[in-house]
Design a protein around this motif. Structure first.
Motif, PDB file in Angstrom:
ATOM      1  N   LYS A 115      38.356  49.381  48.082  1.00  0.00           N
ATOM      2  CA  LYS A 115      39.597  48.761  48.550  1.00  0.00           C
ATOM      3  C   LYS A 115      40.466  48.329  47.360  1.00  0.00           C
ATOM      4  CE  LYS A 115      41.373  45.228  51.682  1.00  0.00           C
ATOM      5  NZ  LYS A 115      41.087  44.099  52.564  1.00  0.00           N
ATOM      6  N   VAL A 116      39.828  47.746  46.354  1.00  0.00           N
ATOM      7  CA  VAL A 116      40.579  47.281  45.188  1.00  0.00           C
ATOM      8  C   VAL A 116      41.232  48.456  44.469  1.00  0.00           C
ATOM      9  CG1 VAL A 116      40.339  46.287  42.877  1.00  0.00           C
ATOM     10  CG2 VAL A 116      39.248  45.174  44.831  1.00  0.00           C
ATOM     11  N   ILE A 117      40.466  49.533  44.304  1.00  0.00           N
ATOM     12  CA  ILE A 117      41.022  50.691  43.601  1.00  0.00           C
ATOM     13  C   ILE A 117      42.188  51.286  44.391  1.00  0.00           C
ATOM     14  CG2 ILE A 117      40.513  53.053  42.861  1.00  0.00           C
ATOM     15  CD1 ILE A 117      37.749  52.029  42.009  1.00  0.00           C
ATOM     16  N   ALA A 118      42.013  51.360  45.711  1.00  0.00           N
ATOM     17  CA  ALA A 118      43.089  51.893  46.545  1.00  0.00           C
ATOM     18  C   ALA A 118      44.351  51.048  46.391  1.00  0.00           C
ATOM     19  CB  ALA A 118      42.642  51.920  48.006  1.00  0.00           C
ATOM     20  N   LEU A 119      44.174  49.727  46.435  1.00  0.00           N
ATOM     21  CA  LEU A 119      45.323  48.831  46.306  1.00  0.00           C
ATOM     22  C   LEU A 119      45.992  48.967  44.949  1.00  0.00           C
ATOM     23  CD1 LEU A 119      43.987  45.526  47.899  1.00  0.00           C
ATOM     24  CD2 LEU A 119      45.911  46.894  48.702  1.00  0.00           C
ATOM     25  N   SER A 120      45.180  49.038  43.899  1.00  0.00           N
ATOM     26  CA  SER A 120      45.766  49.058  42.566  1.00  0.00           C
ATOM     27  C   SER A 120      46.515  50.357  42.339  1.00  0.00           C
ATOM     28  CB  SER A 120      44.701  48.815  41.496  1.00  0.00           C
ATOM     29  OG  SER A 120      43.938  49.959  41.292  1.00  0.00           O
ATOM     30  N   GLU A 121      46.043  51.444  42.975  1.00  0.00           N
ATOM     31  CA  GLU A 121      46.775  52.708  42.841  1.00  0.00           C
ATOM     32  C   GLU A 121      48.065  52.668  43.639  1.00  0.00           C
ATOM     33  OE1 GLU A 121      43.953  55.704  43.811  1.00  0.00           O
ATOM     34  OE2 GLU A 121      43.027  55.605  41.827  1.00  0.00           O
ATOM     35  N   LYS A 122      47.971  52.107  44.823  1.00  0.00           N
ATOM     36  CA  LYS A 122      49.133  52.089  45.703  1.00  0.00           C
ATOM     37  C   LYS A 122      50.309  51.336  45.077  1.00  0.00           C
ATOM     38  CE  LYS A 122      50.424  50.745  50.397  1.00  0.00           C
ATOM     39  NZ  LYS A 122      49.947  49.976  51.549  1.00  0.00           N
ATOM     40  N   TYR A 123      50.007  50.199  44.414  1.00  0.00           N
ATOM     41  CA  TYR A 123      51.088  49.373  43.889  1.00  0.00           C
ATOM     42  C   TYR A 123      51.268  49.501  42.379  1.00  0.00           C
ATOM     43  CZ  TYR A 123      51.043  47.228  48.481  1.00  0.00           C
ATOM     44  OH  TYR A 123      51.116  47.017  49.816  1.00  0.00           O
ATOM     45  N   GLY A 124      50.555  50.411  41.764  1.00  0.00           N
ATOM     46  CA  GLY A 124      50.706  50.582  40.323  1.00  0.00           C
ATOM     47  C   GLY A 124      50.209  49.397  39.517  1.00  0.00           C
ATOM     48  N   LEU A 125      49.164  48.755  40.019  1.00  0.00           N
ATOM     49  CA  LEU A 125      48.596  47.611  39.305  1.00  0.00           C
ATOM     50  C   LEU A 125      47.307  48.055  38.607  1.00  0.00           C
ATOM     51  CD1 LEU A 125      48.992  45.147  42.253  1.00  0.00           C
ATOM     52  CD2 LEU A 125      50.017  44.727  40.043  1.00  0.00           C
ATOM     53  N   GLN A 126      47.466  48.725  37.465  1.00  0.00           N
ATOM     54  CA  GLN A 126      46.262  49.240  36.812  1.00  0.00           C
ATOM     55  C   GLN A 126      45.358  48.119  36.301  1.00  0.00           C
ATOM     56  OE1 GLN A 126      49.171  50.971  36.319  1.00  0.00           O
ATOM     57  NE2 GLN A 126      48.471  52.798  37.419  1.00  0.00           N
ATOM     58  N   VAL A 127      44.122  48.118  36.790  1.00  0.00           N
ATOM     59  CA  VAL A 127      43.115  47.201  36.240  1.00  0.00           C
ATOM     60  C   VAL A 127      41.785  47.934  36.197  1.00  0.00           C
ATOM     61  CG1 VAL A 127      44.080  44.997  36.981  1.00  0.00           C
ATOM     62  CG2 VAL A 127      42.648  46.285  38.545  1.00  0.00           C
ATOM     63  N   ASP A 128      40.902  47.456  35.332  1.00  0.00           N
ATOM     64  CA  ASP A 128      39.546  47.985  35.299  1.00  0.00           C
ATOM     65  C   ASP A 128      38.675  47.012  36.089  1.00  0.00           C
ATOM     66  OD1 ASP A 128      36.995  48.709  34.804  1.00  0.00           O
ATOM     67  OD2 ASP A 128      37.053  48.348  32.638  1.00  0.00           O
ATOM     68  N   PRO A 129      38.161  47.430  37.250  1.00  0.00           N
ATOM     69  CA  PRO A 129      37.437  46.484  38.110  1.00  0.00           C
ATOM     70  C   PRO A 129      36.229  45.856  37.426  1.00  0.00           C
ATOM     71  CG  PRO A 129      37.747  48.595  39.213  1.00  0.00           C
ATOM     72  CD  PRO A 129      38.195  48.782  37.799  1.00  0.00           C
ATOM     73  N   ASP A 130      35.671  46.510  36.415  1.00  0.00           N
ATOM     74  CA  ASP A 130      34.443  46.007  35.804  1.00  0.00           C
ATOM     75  C   ASP A 130      34.678  45.241  34.514  1.00  0.00           C
ATOM     76  OD1 ASP A 130      32.824  47.170  37.839  1.00  0.00           O
ATOM     77  OD2 ASP A 130      33.249  49.104  36.913  1.00  0.00           O
ATOM     78  N   ALA A 131      35.952  45.094  34.127  1.00  0.00           N
ATOM     79  CA  ALA A 131      36.219  44.338  32.902  1.00  0.00           C
ATOM     80  C   ALA A 131      36.033  42.854  33.177  1.00  0.00           C
ATOM     81  CB  ALA A 131      37.634  44.613  32.434  1.00  0.00           C
ATOM     82  N   TYR A 132      35.585  42.115  32.164  1.00  0.00           N
ATOM     83  CA  TYR A 132      35.449  40.672  32.318  1.00  0.00           C
ATOM     84  C   TYR A 132      36.791  40.000  32.065  1.00  0.00           C
ATOM     85  CZ  TYR A 132      30.470  41.090  32.836  1.00  0.00           C
ATOM     86  OH  TYR A 132      29.241  41.389  33.326  1.00  0.00           O
TER      87      TYR A 132
END
Lengths: 516, 388
Positions: free
Chosen positions: A121-138
């Motif tokens: 879900k997070v990856i889908a959201l970040s792609e949809k709105y152009g909010l690039q993040v690495d889900p596993d980064a601290y």
């Protein structure tokens, strides 16, 4: 009649001794970006806290889609689809991005965490709105801009469609601000409604549809951005005309006050140097600005000059005296005043009173002490004089605990202390950060007055407007080096931007050697 | 008990008290004491229902009949309380008061037995020696912290053990001081004992006066001097004190030396006390146990909110209630009951400020319940923001 998704009607919220919100009405249309403008202490945060359920108003009601709702806490707000990005992020530093996003709404099956589901879900959201993040980064490892994206994703993950942004640009670089604006426009196209708290007029003009202005807890008005301009907005906000252009006369620079010679500072986190081989001079009667995107060595360079950190190589001379290894007290006595970057960490002892903070650099002088005992009456009088001179406002005068004062007044207190102290050089690091228009104008005037009085000023700023308006000479820092030197009246913002991003550089090192 | 006395005007008093910062700390402490006593009573009720009322009354009132003892036992914990509280003002947690206290005892004993001095100054020399011993044991963690940034909590805990075993070893190896058949030190020469205040049946002596004077002096140092200004600034915000050019390293060392000296004085005052039985005196028993008075100092400092004046009262209070606790044994209670009560009081005082705020909130706002701690904290924070 128009449809409003949220209506806050006649909200009144009182605190002991003050009406933080006095009969305020704010109506948010579906799909609009609505700016909430006001100076520090105008009641913006209180109003948003009421909407988010952190406070209960004494009077007034909140309607969603025309129906009265009762919001008793963040949880209720969440259920109504209201999400908020706080000015100071609420993230668990030692958790990953993903863990922070799902915190409190963890998908689980019989108590077992279903991270896969959440991740998708997070990856889908970040792609949809152009909010690039690495889900596993601290969280502790990623930049502030990145952390903000995590906060935004938190709201999206909870399917919020009314998004509150509390001064979101205060911590961002110019590029990140542009990206955020783009993201906000995207949300509004999606039909999400945005409440955007700020006191930066440029941002409102560029992104908002409408704007509600508060002043001293009172509702001033709501305007369409298309039909207004910066001047009108600032007049509504401050209650008087604000001068955006800094008045400054041409002035010849005098003798060299600060001389920085081939200074290198090792980085604390990586093997690279955070400042490498930097040389420049600041003369009496000029304002020299260190410009650059945050994190390009300005902070480290200033820490080295002011003595907060060690210098690995090179020399620093103040008024002809070598202060490379001198303790801070010696630098201060030699004539250095310092407005620090972080006023809460370095500039003030927050639990001390205003009067104690005004003598923080001078308490040991014979004026304020006798045989090791502090002369309380003198300190009190001094604080009262300074407060009057610099218009420092506080609840209980000299005995006010500084923590309870507003950011603008805290900064004024530091300014007063550092400017009144005997000095030849003023080092001012982001002196207007987090301040409202009125206070910024005041700080700029003081900087120019210091220069006019024949003092040297070294200014570090991330705001291009400030860099161009206030300074006489600009040094651009990129990756720990000075990559460009300009007279402020001979350069355009675009040109500066190219140097700041590292796309262009000229060899100033030779110039400064030649000057020697 | 204090509550009963003031009950008619308690509400008004609390109201006026809460308006000042020190006052609201005081109210919070009273609240904690009340809750601690209540909890202690519940424990006593469970343990032995029939004796609980007379036993509890003994705890509350028993100390009053032994005021001399209250003052006598308050002296060492007043000093160790100051040792902890003073360092705490600088942001240092001096958990090593026990070791400094024991060192102080040893130095005092050494001067008492091994030095021959005129009667009029012998006891004074012993006290000063105790202070020097404590200082020595305080300066080492201070130096390590200032120069190598070694956490003072860890060093001072270790120094509690090192100090205690060293002193036990030195005493057992000294034939002049030690009576091996009785596993304790000799009775002190009379010239080394602190003059008694002359209350019959009690060991109370001049040391309590010195201790209170020292506490008042510390109050002056903290609030009126440049050193105090720097010390508190560093305790509140060490970055700002660095920025202001204060000499952090020197201040750390100085603070630990003073704290050590205070605890050392506590040890001296404890061991040099005169005995009410003629011909005897206090003795030191090398039994490999860390001195409890050092840790009691932490409790005293916490309850006194680290303020020297507050510590005077909290030391007296803890000593008072301990005396009462000893008397409660007449009703079949174990003396440990009072330690339970004290522990609960300290426990409540740690978050009594929070409790007081919550209580006020509940009273003011019965309808709106407090949601979460997070929300509440934010409320108080924003409250300040909005209230300026």
């Amino acid at each position: 009649m128009e449809n409003y998704i949220i209506e806050m009607l006649h909200i009144t919220k009182e605190f002991p001794g003050i009406k933080a919100n006095d009969d305020i009405t704010l109506k948010l249309k579906k799909g609009e970006i609505h700016a909430l403008l006001g100076e520090n202490g105008a009641g913006k945060s209180t109003l948003m806290s009421v909407l988010f359920g952190l406070y209960q108003p004494e009077k007034g009601e909140i309607k969603k889609n025309g129906e009265v709702v009762q919001i008793n806490g963040p949880k209720d707000a969440n259920e109504l689809g209201i999400g908020m990005v706080h000015q100071h992020f609420k993230l668990v530093e030692i958790f990953t991005v993903l863990e922070n996003i799902i915190l409190g709404v963890e998908p689980n099956r019989m108590g077992f965490l279903q991270k896969k589901e959440a991740r998708d879900k997070v990856i889908a959201l970040s792609e949809k709105y152009g909010l690039q993040v690495d889900p596993d980064a601290y969280i502790e490892k990623i930049s502030v801009g990145m952390q903000q994206r995590v906060e935004i994703l938190k709201m999206l993950y909870r399917d919020n469609d009314i998004l509150i942004f509390d001064e979101p640009t205060a911590v961002l670089t110019p590029q990140e601000i542009d990206e955020l604006m783009e993201i906000m426009r995207g949300f509004s196209k999606e039909g999400k409604s945005i409440l955007f708290i700020t006191h930066k007029l440029n941002e409102i003009m560029s992104v908002a549809d409408r704007c509600t202005v508060l002043r001293k807890g009172k509702y001033i008005g709501t305007v369409d951005i298309k039909e207004t301009n910066k001047e009108e907005l600032s007049r509504m906000m401050v209650g008087r005309d604000v001068n955006f252009v800094v008045d400054k006369k041409e002035q010849e620079a005098g003798e060299v006050i600060l001389s920085v010679d081939q200074v290198t500072v090792a980085s604390k986190i990586s093997k690279k140097n955070s400042v490498s081989d930097v040389s420049f001079k600041v003369r009496a009667g000029e304002i020299v600005c260190l410009a650059g995107i945050d994190g390009n060595g300005q902070t480290e360079l200033v820490s080295a000059i002011t003595g907060l950190d060690k210098i690995n190589q090179g020399e620093v001379l103040l008024c002809g005296k070598n202060i490379t290894k001198a303790p801070i007290r010696v630098r201060s006595k030699t004539g250095m005043s310092h407005i620090p970057e972080d006023r809460h960490k370095h500039g003030l002892v927050l639990d001390y009173s205003l009067e104690e903070n005004t003598v923080l650099q001078r308490y040991f002088e014979p004026v304020f002490q006798k045989k090791g005992f502090i002369k309380k009456p003198q300190v009190r009088t001094y604080c009262e004089t300074l407060s009057g001179q610099f218009d420092v406002r506080s609840g209980q005068g000299p005995v006010t605990i500084v923590r309870t004062m507003s950011g603008g007044n805290q900064q004024k207190a530091i300014l007063a202390r550092e400017l009144d102290k005997k000095h030849e050089l003023l080092v001012a690091v982001q002196p207007t950060r987090g301040l409202d228009v009125g206070a910024i104008e005041f700080v700029h005037k003081q900087l120019v007055a210091t220069r006019d009085a024949g003092k040297a000023v070294l200014l570090v700023s991330l705001e291009l407007d400030e860099v161009l308006n206030v300074s006489d000479r600009i040094l651009v820092m990129y990756e720990g080096e000075i990559v460009g030197e300009f007279k402020s009246n001979e350069v355009t913002p675009q040109e500066l931007g190219l140097y700041m991003s590292g796309a262009k550089r000229n060899n100033t090192k030779e110039n400064s050697y030649a000057k020697k | 008990m204090q509550k009963n006395k003031t009950s008619p005007s308690l509400k008004d008093r609390i109201h006026t008290l809460t308006s000042s910062k020190g006052g609201s700390a005081f109210t919070a402490t009273l609240l904690a004491i009340g809750m601690g006593l209540l909890f202690g009573f519940l424990v006593m009720l469970l343990a032995s229902p029939f004796n609980s009322v007379p036993g509890f009354l003994e705890i509350l009132l028993g100390g009053a009949s032994r005021l001399g003892d209250v003052l006598y036992f308050a002296t060492p914990i007043l000093m160790t309380g100051l040792a902890v509280g003073f360092a705490f003002k600088m942001g240092l947690f001096n958990i090593g008061a026990s070791g400094q206290y024991t060192m102080g005892m040893f130095f005092s004993l050494y001067v008492a037995f091994m030095w021959e001095l005129p009667t009029s100054i012998h006891w004074i020399a012993c006290i000063i020696a105790g202070m020097v011993g404590g200082m020595l044991w305080g300066i080492i963690p201070g130096l390590l912290k200032a120069t190598l940034n070694v956490n003072e909590v860890i060093t001072s805990i270790m120094f509690n053990y090192i100090g205690m075993y060293l002193v036990d070893m030195w005493i057992q190896g000294n034939a002049v001081m030690y009576v091996s058949s009785k596993t304790r030190t000799q009775y002190l020469p009379a010239s080394a004992q602190i003059p008694s205040l002359g209350i019959t049946g009690s060991n109370v002596n001049f040391a309590i006066v010195i201790a209170i004077v020292i506490a008042v002096l510390l109050f002056v140092v903290l609030n009126k001097t440049i050193f105090g200004f720097e010390l508190k600034a560093t305790g509140f915000n060490k970055h700002a004190s660095q920025y202001a050019g204060m000499n952090g390293k020197r201040n750390i060392i100085l603070t630990m030396v003073i704290a050590g000296g205070l605890a050392g004085l506590g040890g001296a005052f404890a061991i040099l006390a005169p005995s009410s039985i003629a011909g005897s005196s206090m003795t030191y028993e090398p039994i490999s146990v860390i001195a409890a008075n050092g840790f009691n100092g932490i409790a005293v400092a916490l309850l006194g909110n680290s303020s020297p004046i507050g510590i005077i009262f909290s030391a007296l209070f803890i000593s008072y209630i301990q005396r009462g606790g000893t008397l409660a044994t007449m009703f079949g209670y174990k003396p440990e009951i009072i330690d339970v009560v004290i522990a609960v009081i300290i426990y409540f005082s740690a978050f009594s400020m929070l409790m007081k705020n919550t209580l006020a909130k509940i009273l003011h706002n019965m309808a709106n319940k407090v949601h979460t701690k997070d929300a509440e904290n934010r409320t108080t924070k924003d409250h300040k923001k909005g209230g300026k």
